[in-house]
Structures are given as C-alpha cells and as structure tokens.
Design a protein around this motif. Sequence first.
Motif, mmCIF file in Angstrom:
data_model
loop_
_atom_site.group_PDB
_atom_site.id
_atom_site.type_symbol
_atom_site.label_atom_id
_atom_site.label_comp_id
_atom_site.label_asym_id
_atom_site.label_seq_id
_atom_site.Cartn_x
_atom_site.Cartn_y
_atom_site.Cartn_z
ATOM 1 N N GLU A 292 0.818 -1.215 0.000
ATOM 2 C CA GLU A 292 0.000 0.000 0.000
ATOM 3 C C GLU A 292 0.855 1.269 0.000
ATOM 4 O O GLU A 292 0.583 2.217 -0.748
ATOM 5 N N GLU A 293 1.884 1.301 0.821
ATOM 6 C CA GLU A 293 2.702 2.501 0.928
ATOM 7 C C GLU A 293 3.449 2.780 -0.374
ATOM 8 O O GLU A 293 3.546 3.928 -0.827
ATOM 9 N N ALA A 294 3.988 1.727 -0.976
ATOM 10 C CA ALA A 294 4.682 1.909 -2.257
ATOM 11 C C ALA A 294 3.715 2.403 -3.330
ATOM 12 O O ALA A 294 4.068 3.245 -4.163
ATOM 13 N N ALA A 295 2.486 1.875 -3.327
ATOM 14 C CA ALA A 295 1.489 2.315 -4.295
ATOM 15 C C ALA A 295 1.147 3.791 -4.086
ATOM 16 O O ALA A 295 1.015 4.547 -5.053
ATOM 17 N N ARG A 296 1.025 4.206 -2.838
ATOM 18 C CA ARG A 296 0.720 5.613 -2.543
ATOM 19 C C ARG A 296 1.839 6.524 -3.039
ATOM 20 O O ARG A 296 1.595 7.569 -3.629
ATOM 21 N N ARG A 297 3.084 6.125 -2.808
ATOM 22 C CA ARG A 297 4.220 6.940 -3.236
ATOM 23 C C ARG A 297 4.365 6.964 -4.751
ATOM 24 O O ARG A 297 4.990 7.876 -5.303
ATOM 25 N N ALA A 298 3.794 5.966 -5.403
ATOM 26 C CA ALA A 298 3.827 5.937 -6.876
ATOM 27 C C ALA A 298 2.724 6.799 -7.480
ATOM 28 O O ALA A 298 2.616 6.890 -8.713
ATOM 29 N N GLY A 299 1.915 7.420 -6.629
ATOM 30 C CA GLY A 299 0.882 8.325 -7.121
ATOM 31 C C GLY A 299 -0.491 7.709 -7.279
ATOM 32 O O GLY A 299 -1.399 8.341 -7.842
ATOM 33 N N ILE A 300 -0.676 6.482 -6.804
ATOM 34 C CA ILE A 300 -1.979 5.815 -6.908
ATOM 35 C C ILE A 300 -2.912 6.354 -5.828
ATOM 36 O O ILE A 300 -2.515 6.524 -4.672
ATOM 37 N N ASN A 301 -4.147 6.626 -6.194
ATOM 38 C CA ASN A 301 -5.157 7.078 -5.238
ATOM 39 C C ASN A 301 -5.638 5.870 -4.443
ATOM 40 O O ASN A 301 -6.601 5.197 -4.824
ATOM 41 N N VAL A 302 -4.970 5.594 -3.344
ATOM 42 C CA VAL A 302 -5.226 4.380 -2.572
ATOM 43 C C VAL A 302 -6.642 4.368 -2.017
ATOM 44 O O VAL A 302 -7.326 3.335 -2.041
ATOM 45 N N ASN A 303 -7.110 5.497 -1.505
ATOM 46 C CA ASN A 303 -8.462 5.541 -0.935
ATOM 47 C C ASN A 303 -9.522 5.220 -1.983
ATOM 48 O O ASN A 303 -10.512 4.532 -1.704
ATOM 49 N N MET A 304 -9.309 5.719 -3.202
ATOM 50 C CA MET A 304 -10.262 5.421 -4.267
ATOM 51 C C MET A 304 -10.276 3.932 -4.596
ATOM 52 O O MET A 304 -11.335 3.348 -4.850
ATOM 53 N N ILE A 305 -9.111 3.316 -4.582
ATOM 54 C CA ILE A 305 -9.024 1.885 -4.867
ATOM 55 C C ILE A 305 -9.780 1.084 -3.810
ATOM 56 O O ILE A 305 -10.557 0.166 -4.132
ATOM 57 N N TYR A 306 -9.584 1.431 -2.535
ATOM 58 C CA TYR A 306 -10.320 0.739 -1.481
ATOM 59 C C TYR A 306 -11.822 0.954 -1.633
ATOM 60 O O TYR A 306 -12.622 0.021 -1.454
ATOM 61 N N THR A 307 -12.213 2.167 -1.957
ATOM 62 C CA THR A 307 -13.635 2.460 -2.114
ATOM 63 C C THR A 307 -14.242 1.627 -3.236
ATOM 64 O O THR A 307 -15.305 1.011 -3.071
ATOM 65 N N SER A 308 -13.573 1.578 -4.382
ATOM 66 C CA SER A 308 -14.101 0.819 -5.515
ATOM 67 C C SER A 308 -14.213 -0.665 -5.182
ATOM 68 O O SER A 308 -15.189 -1.325 -5.575
ATOM 69 N N ALA A 309 -13.243 -1.201 -4.446
ATOM 70 C CA ALA A 309 -13.270 -2.625 -4.114
ATOM 71 C C ALA A 309 -14.446 -2.949 -3.202
ATOM 72 O O ALA A 309 -15.181 -3.927 -3.427
ATOM 73 N N PHE A 310 -14.653 -2.149 -2.164
ATOM 74 C CA PHE A 310 -15.754 -2.423 -1.239
ATOM 75 C C PHE A 310 -17.115 -2.202 -1.897
ATOM 76 O O PHE A 310 -18.071 -2.931 -1.613
ATOM 77 N N VAL A 311 -17.208 -1.196 -2.776
ATOM 78 C CA VAL A 311 -18.460 -0.969 -3.494
ATOM 79 C C VAL A 311 -18.793 -2.170 -4.383
ATOM 80 O O VAL A 311 -19.938 -2.648 -4.411
ATOM 81 N N LEU A 312 -17.803 -2.685 -5.107
ATOM 82 C CA LEU A 312 -18.034 -3.844 -5.975
ATOM 83 C C LEU A 312 -18.382 -5.085 -5.164
ATOM 84 O O LEU A 312 -19.251 -5.872 -5.560
ATOM 85 N N THR A 313 -17.722 -5.250 -4.022
ATOM 86 C CA THR A 313 -18.035 -6.402 -3.172
ATOM 87 C C THR A 313 -19.478 -6.341 -2.693
ATOM 88 O O THR A 313 -20.212 -7.342 -2.742
ATOM 89 N N GLY A 314 -19.914 -5.165 -2.227
ATOM 90 C CA GLY A 314 -21.293 -5.013 -1.794
ATOM 91 C C GLY A 314 -22.281 -5.201 -2.924
ATOM 92 O O GLY A 314 -23.339 -5.822 -2.757
#
Length: 417
Positions: A292-314
């Motif tokens: 997660e930390e490496a992804a954040r430093r690479a410029g990935i919107n980590v919070n958006m990724i978590y949001t999309s995953a939980f929305v799709l799961t639901g």
Amino acid sequence: MAQTATPPPKALDQQDARVKVGSGSPKDMLTNFGYRVRSGDLGPLPVVIGLIVIAVVFQALNSLFLSSGNLVNLIYDSSAVGMIALGIVFVLVLGEIDLSVGSLSGLSSALLGVLYVNKGWNPILAIVVAALSGALIGFVYAQVRNRFGMPSFVITLAGLLAFLGLQLQLLGSQGSINLPYGSGLVTFGQQQFLTPILAYIVAVLAAAAVFVAGILNIRRRRAANLSASSPANVVIRAVALLVVLLLAAWYLNRDNGVPWMFAIFVLMIVAANYALTKTNWGRHMFAVGGNEEAARRAGINVNMIYTSAFVLTGLFAAVGGVLSAARLASSSQSAGTGDVNLNAIAAAVIGGTSLFGGRGSAYSALLGILVIQSISNGLTLLNLSSAYRYMITGAVLALAVLIDSLARRSRVQHGTA
C-alpha cells in the motif's frame, strides 16, 4: 572486410535474470510453466487437480455424479453464491475482508420482496434498488476504513449483525415473501436455459475472442519491445478452449442445458477478469494489495481503490441475493444466513485468491465455488449429513491457505514475490 551483423537487442523483460523467457514456442511454454510452478506461481493448478480428484471419487461412489442432469443442477446452485464470491475477490486482492456479504445478500433479497410484492414496484426498479443497496453499504464501509482506519474485519462484522437485524425487521412476523410464480423474475431464476444452438454459438465466440485477444497481445508486446508468445500458442489455447466448451455444451444439452443464471455469472467473471488484468484500475488494485505505501508513493489514489473494491463487493453480494431470491421464488429470513458467508469467502480463497493480498483472479470465484458445490452435491447424493460437508470444506479451505503460504514462501526464495 565484412562487417559482423549486430544481433537484435534483447526484449526489455529478458534483461531481468529472474524472468525465464524462451522463443515463445509451445515447448518453451511448457518449460516456462514448469519453472513457474517450481518457483511457487501455481495459478489454478491445485484447484483443477482438486476438482478432478473430487469428480473421480464421487463418480466412483455414485454413478449419477457426472450425469448431465446432476451437473446442470450443480452449476445452477453455484450461481448465486458464486456471484457473492466474485465480489469477495476484490477485497481479498487488497488484503481486506468483508464478513457481511451473506447479510448483504439476505438484505437485498428482503428489499426485493418488500418493494416488488408488498409495495407493488416495477420488478426491474426493485432489482436495481436492491442491488444498489449493497453498493451503498460497501461505500460506507470504505469511508469508515479510509477516514478512521478501522479494520475491515471489525466494520464488516458489525455490518453482518446490523444488516441481519434489518433483514428480519423488513420481513416482519410473516418471515418470508413469496415472489409471484410465473413472473419474469421467477421464470428466469428457475426455468430459463440457453438454447442448444445458442450454447454452441457462445462456445465458438468465446474461443474466437481468446484467439483475437492473444494475437493483439502479441502485437502490443512486440511493439513495446517485450517478449511475446508465438501465434501457435494462441491457436493451441483457442482450439483447446473451443473443444472443452463444445463438449461441455453438448453434454449439458443432454439435459436442460446451460442455465442463463450461470451464463450471466460466467459473463461477470470474464468482465471482472478483464478489469483486473487489462486496465489501469486493475493494475492499481494489485499494486495496493502488494504494498500500500509503495502504491501511494507511486501516485496511486489508494483511498479510491479501497472504495471501488468495497463498493463492488457489496454490489455483487446484493446481486447474489437477487439471484438467490429468483432461484427460490421467495425472500425469507433464512436468505444469506447459514453457510453463505463461509462458502463465498472459502470459494474465493480455495480458488486461488491470496489472503495476503496482491494476488488473485476473478476465475478463482468460479473454480472455488465449483469445488465447494461439488463437495456439497456429492455428499447429498451419498445421503450424508451436512456435518461431513462442513468438515470437508473446512479441511479443503485450510489446505488451500497452506498451499498459498508455501507458494508465497517459494516465490520469496526465488525472488518473484
């Protein structure tokens, strides 16, 4: 004096000693596959072997197990929980968990019954609202996790209890709502099958799609100076898939054929696999799940990724609840309870999605639910109690996690983790 011809530059991925790349011939494909297995990249191999063993054992104990009629029932019963398991794959790829998917499916089933039957809503609108309820709950989970850092285990455990209570409240003292028999929804859930000719057409189109995608992938990789498979490998894969699908369609058509519900489940798997493997969003999913930390430093919107995953799961959990209601022609207090949570989560893990995050596939939902449903179906044919099903499923789940742990250790040792 003749000049020596300059050898063509190596492909970029061949410059990494850890990457074993040959000429792209079928022989090299087998060699590379063997290397990946030895280095811990097992893919679906353990699950496929497990399915073969299960089929051989139960067929030896009861000759009806591999009959076309029984296999039709088996894949029919796999569809609803399999859809929920597909949603679980998204959060597992991130190293998270959703323990409330069973309750979400039961809640969506209850909403469908209340809106469609009690309130007289249009069935399509009732289905849409029931499905979106799961997506909304997933969004809330993600916001609580992102803003307050609450572990998903705790958030979703609370949701499991809360939404089970809401389901019971919606259904009230009557306890269940029967969906109108003969309605389009119930007819779809219980009586709709692909026609034989349509099943064959789908098989041909699927093989053609694999061939075209393979050729396009070769062109893209060569244009980017990356090693690529040979066209012969693509032809072999496409022909093998075509033969398997045609045989499966022919055999299932000896009974009722392929249920539409299962066809939609497989279509969702194909779409999810494309999103995970061919889009930036999918690559970001695996990056966040891996580190997660490496992804954040690479410029990935980590919070958006978590949001999309939980929305799709639901969302997929809610759709699974709708499919279950259509299959049973009712919304009841027992929907989503019992072993639904266990089977959905276990299916994703048994199918090959890692509990450690960063590795997984949409197809793991299909393979895993087929393993679980095969065990359940086989034991039912043998007139054995549910106690054996729970014990065997638990043992298979533990074995799957053990294999995943050992494979992960092997990847670390080979420098491919």
